[in-house]
Scaffold this motif. Structure first.
Motif, PDB file in Angstrom:
ATOM      1  N   ARG A 215      28.623  46.813 109.187  1.00  0.00           N
ATOM      2  CA  ARG A 215      29.577  47.214 110.216  1.00  0.00           C
ATOM      3  C   ARG A 215      30.065  46.003 111.015  1.00  0.00           C
ATOM      4  N   ALA A 216      29.146  45.082 111.289  1.00  0.00           N
ATOM      5  CA  ALA A 216      29.564  43.877 112.011  1.00  0.00           C
ATOM      6  C   ALA A 216      30.522  43.049 111.164  1.00  0.00           C
ATOM      7  N   ALA A 217      30.268  42.959 109.853  1.00  0.00           N
ATOM      8  CA  ALA A 217      31.173  42.213 108.971  1.00  0.00           C
ATOM      9  C   ALA A 217      32.533  42.894 108.888  1.00  0.00           C
ATOM     10  N   MET A 218      32.553  44.217 108.856  1.00  0.00           N
ATOM     11  CA  MET A 218      33.827  44.946 108.840  1.00  0.00           C
ATOM     12  C   MET A 218      34.610  44.707 110.121  1.00  0.00           C
ATOM     13  N   CYS A 301       5.884  43.372  92.293  1.00  0.00           N
ATOM     14  CA  CYS A 301       6.641  42.487  93.193  1.00  0.00           C
ATOM     15  C   CYS A 301       8.059  42.261  92.663  1.00  0.00           C
ATOM     16  N   ALA A 302       8.192  42.055  91.350  1.00  0.00           N
ATOM     17  CA  ALA A 302       9.533  41.878  90.766  1.00  0.00           C
ATOM     18  C   ALA A 302      10.372  43.136  90.956  1.00  0.00           C
ATOM     19  N   LEU A 303       9.753  44.304  90.803  1.00  0.00           N
ATOM     20  CA  LEU A 303      10.485  45.558  90.995  1.00  0.00           C
ATOM     21  C   LEU A 303      10.943  45.703  92.436  1.00  0.00           C
ATOM     22  N   VAL A 304      10.106  45.276  93.382  1.00  0.00           N
ATOM     23  CA  VAL A 304      10.494  45.352  94.796  1.00  0.00           C
ATOM     24  C   VAL A 304      11.696  44.456  95.075  1.00  0.00           C
ATOM     25  N   VAL A 305      11.718  43.262  94.478  1.00  0.00           N
ATOM     26  CA  VAL A 305      12.854  42.346  94.686  1.00  0.00           C
ATOM     27  C   VAL A 305      14.154  42.990  94.206  1.00  0.00           C
ATOM     28  N   PHE A 306      14.136  43.545  93.009  1.00  0.00           N
ATOM     29  CA  PHE A 306      15.350  44.187  92.487  1.00  0.00           C
ATOM     30  C   PHE A 306      15.703  45.443  93.285  1.00  0.00           C
ATOM     31  N   LEU A 307      14.691  46.155  93.755  1.00  0.00           N
ATOM     32  CA  LEU A 307      14.962  47.353  94.555  1.00  0.00           C
ATOM     33  C   LEU A 307      15.621  46.990  95.876  1.00  0.00           C
ATOM     34  N   ILE A 308      15.162  45.923  96.498  1.00  0.00           N
ATOM     35  CA  ILE A 308      15.769  45.489  97.758  1.00  0.00           C
ATOM     36  C   ILE A 308      17.210  45.056  97.529  1.00  0.00           C
ATOM     37  N   ALA A 309      17.464  44.302  96.452  1.00  0.00           N
ATOM     38  CA  ALA A 309      18.841  43.884  96.164  1.00  0.00           C
ATOM     39  C   ALA A 309      19.736  45.095  95.898  1.00  0.00           C
ATOM     40  N   PHE A 310      19.231  46.060  95.135  1.00  0.00           N
ATOM     41  CA  PHE A 310      20.027  47.255  94.839  1.00  0.00           C
ATOM     42  C   PHE A 310      20.315  48.056  96.101  1.00  0.00           C
ATOM     43  N   LEU A 311      19.281  48.263  96.930  1.00  0.00           N
ATOM     44  CA  LEU A 311      19.483  49.026  98.168  1.00  0.00           C
ATOM     45  C   LEU A 311      20.449  48.314  99.101  1.00  0.00           C
ATOM     46  N   THR A 312      20.370  46.993  99.157  1.00  0.00           N
ATOM     47  CA  THR A 312      21.286  46.236 100.017  1.00  0.00           C
ATOM     48  C   THR A 312      22.724  46.416  99.555  1.00  0.00           C
ATOM     49  N   ALA A 313      22.973  46.275  98.250  1.00  0.00           N
ATOM     50  CA  ALA A 313      24.334  46.422  97.735  1.00  0.00           C
ATOM     51  C   ALA A 313      24.832  47.853  97.880  1.00  0.00           C
ATOM     52  N   ALA A 314      23.999  48.819  97.528  1.00  0.00           N
ATOM     53  CA  ALA A 314      24.420  50.218  97.616  1.00  0.00           C
ATOM     54  C   ALA A 314      24.676  50.637  99.054  1.00  0.00           C
ATOM     55  N   THR A 315      23.822  50.183  99.977  1.00  0.00           N
ATOM     56  CA  THR A 315      24.009  50.545 101.386  1.00  0.00           C
ATOM     57  C   THR A 315      25.307  49.967 101.932  1.00  0.00           C
ATOM     58  N   SER A 316      25.603  48.717 101.599  1.00  0.00           N
ATOM     59  CA  SER A 316      26.839  48.102 102.090  1.00  0.00           C
ATOM     60  C   SER A 316      28.063  48.805 101.516  1.00  0.00           C
ATOM     61  N   ARG A 317      28.016  49.177 100.248  1.00  0.00           N
ATOM     62  CA  ARG A 317      29.170  49.852  99.634  1.00  0.00           C
ATOM     63  C   ARG A 317      29.405  51.221 100.279  1.00  0.00           C
ATOM     64  N   ILE A 318      28.327  51.976 100.474  1.00  0.00           N
ATOM     65  CA  ILE A 318      28.470  53.302 101.087  1.00  0.00           C
ATOM     66  C   ILE A 318      28.984  53.176 102.512  1.00  0.00           C
ATOM     67  N   THR A 319      28.474  52.190 103.263  1.00  0.00           N
ATOM     68  CA  THR A 319      28.917  52.003 104.648  1.00  0.00           C
ATOM     69  C   THR A 319      30.391  51.632 104.701  1.00  0.00           C
ATOM     70  N   VAL A 320      30.826  50.724 103.842  1.00  0.00           N
ATOM     71  CA  VAL A 320      32.238  50.318 103.827  1.00  0.00           C
ATOM     72  C   VAL A 320      33.132  51.481 103.400  1.00  0.00           C
ATOM     73  N   SER A 321      32.717  52.236 102.397  1.00  0.00           N
ATOM     74  CA  SER A 321      33.526  53.358 101.922  1.00  0.00           C
ATOM     75  C   SER A 321      33.698  54.405 103.016  1.00  0.00           C
ATOM     76  N   ARG A 322      32.620  54.701 103.730  1.00  0.00           N
ATOM     77  CA  ARG A 322      32.741  55.672 104.823  1.00  0.00           C
ATOM     78  C   ARG A 322      33.629  55.137 105.946  1.00  0.00           C
ATOM     79  N   PHE A 323      33.538  53.840 106.214  1.00  0.00           N
ATOM     80  CA  PHE A 323      34.365  53.254 107.265  1.00  0.00           C
ATOM     81  C   PHE A 323      35.846  53.331 106.876  1.00  0.00           C
ATOM     82  N   LEU A 324      36.142  53.036 105.632  1.00  0.00           N
ATOM     83  CA  LEU A 324      37.545  53.054 105.198  1.00  0.00           C
ATOM     84  C   LEU A 324      38.104  54.465 105.111  1.00  0.00           C
TER      85      LEU A 324
END
Length: 327
Positions: A215-218, A301-324
């Protein structure tokens, strides 16, 4: 009609203007909508790294506890005891020998040994405290034990063994340590659930941080988004730009956190190996066994790294889509 020399002069006069009007192809890399390196982006990456480290530490600790509990249960399950009560101290030795003989002929049981009276007292001394002196223990009706090792659980029949003991050795009972095994299983299950709860809390906090950062980046790139809308850019394109940006942030932060957690476990393992034989290291090995994470720990640990990256990308996309969509 112009003379050649005058036409040449006219073209020279108009040349710079035409050169200025001619579009110049920009071969440089296009600037992203969201700046790749900014103070807010660096801070978010550090937060994600901390969250990733905590998540990987939780996964590693759960792996160590679960493996230790499995080893404890397996060790306890391989050992049985026959408790011979001190109802008749005069016949204690004969009853112990008979109980050991019955255990030796039972299918599925390997080695059988009678626990000596001195060993029995040594087992009781830490629990009885001041009463654990030789004089005090000599006056107590202390039961004796017959230790057995299980070689084949499929052939083991404790009901038949207990029936034989009831018939020939009064006051003798078979203890398969089921109470201790159940307690270990419950304790390990509670610790695993606690570790998963910590992991969920850490991931939830990461998602909230990404939402606020998006939201701050938007808000900081509002003018750029307006221009993109004006030239016909779709919501999918804009959301994809933010998703790509936060995916890289999540991947870098998750890798930093995961590698940090693995280094912590490696340092802990080296410390235990260096202190092997000391009291503190011996207690650690008795509690959790080998401090090495193993294949499942590193995979977690490797699964957690990929899970964090996926959640970060998915959360940002959903937030931007709702904002737009709300514009």
């Amino acid at each position: 009609m112009l003379r050649p020399e005058r036409a040449s002069t006219k073209m020279q006069e108009r040349g710079p203007a035409h050169a200025a009007e001619k579009p110049v192809r920009d071969t440089s890399k296009p600037e992203p909508i969201v700046p790749e390196r900014s103070i807010a982006g660096t801070a978010l990456m550090l937060v994600i790294a901390i969250m990733g480290c905590l998540a990987c530490l939780s996964v590693g600790a759960v792996t160590l506890v679960d493996r230790a509990a499995s080893n404890w249960s397996a060790d306890i399950g391989r050992e049985l005891t026959i408790e011979v009560s001190a109802v008749d101290p005069a016949t204690m030795d004969q009853r112990l020998d008979r109980a050991a003989d019955l255990a030796r002929v039972s299918p599925g049981i390997g080695s059988v040994s009678i626990v000596s009276e001195q060993e029995t007292r040594a087992l009781l001394e830490p629990w009885l405290g001041i009463l654990g002196s030789e004089a005090a223990l000599a006056e107590l009706p202390i039961p004796r034990l017959v230790a057995m090792t299980v070689t084949d659980t499929s052939l083991l029949n404790l009901t038949t063994l207990q029936a034989a003991l009831d018939q020939e050795v009064p006051g003798a009972t078979v203890d398969d340590h089921r109470v201790w095994t159940d307690q270990l299983a419950r304790m390990a299950g509670a610790m695993v659930l606690g570790g998963l709860g910590v992991l969920i809390l850490v991931l939830s906090a990461t998602i909230l941080c990404v939402i606020f950062a998006t939201r701050a980046a938007m808000a900081g790139n509002k003018d750029v988004v307006e221009v993109l809308h004006f030239v016909g850019a779709s919501h999918t394109f804009i959301a994809g730009q933010f998703q790509r940006h936060f995916l890289m942030l999540g991947m870098r932060g998750g890798l930093i956190g995961g590698v940090s957690a693995i280094l912590i476990f490696l340092i802990f393992q080296l410390w235990v190996m260096a202190r092997r034989g000391a009291a503190d290291a011996a207690q650690v090995e008795a509690l959790i066994g080998s401090p090495a994470l193993g294949l499942y720990g590193y995979a977690g640990c490797a699964l957690v790294v990929f899970l964090i990256a996926f959640l970060t990308a998915a959360t940002s996309r959903i937030t931007v889509s709702r904002f737009l969509r709300g514009r």
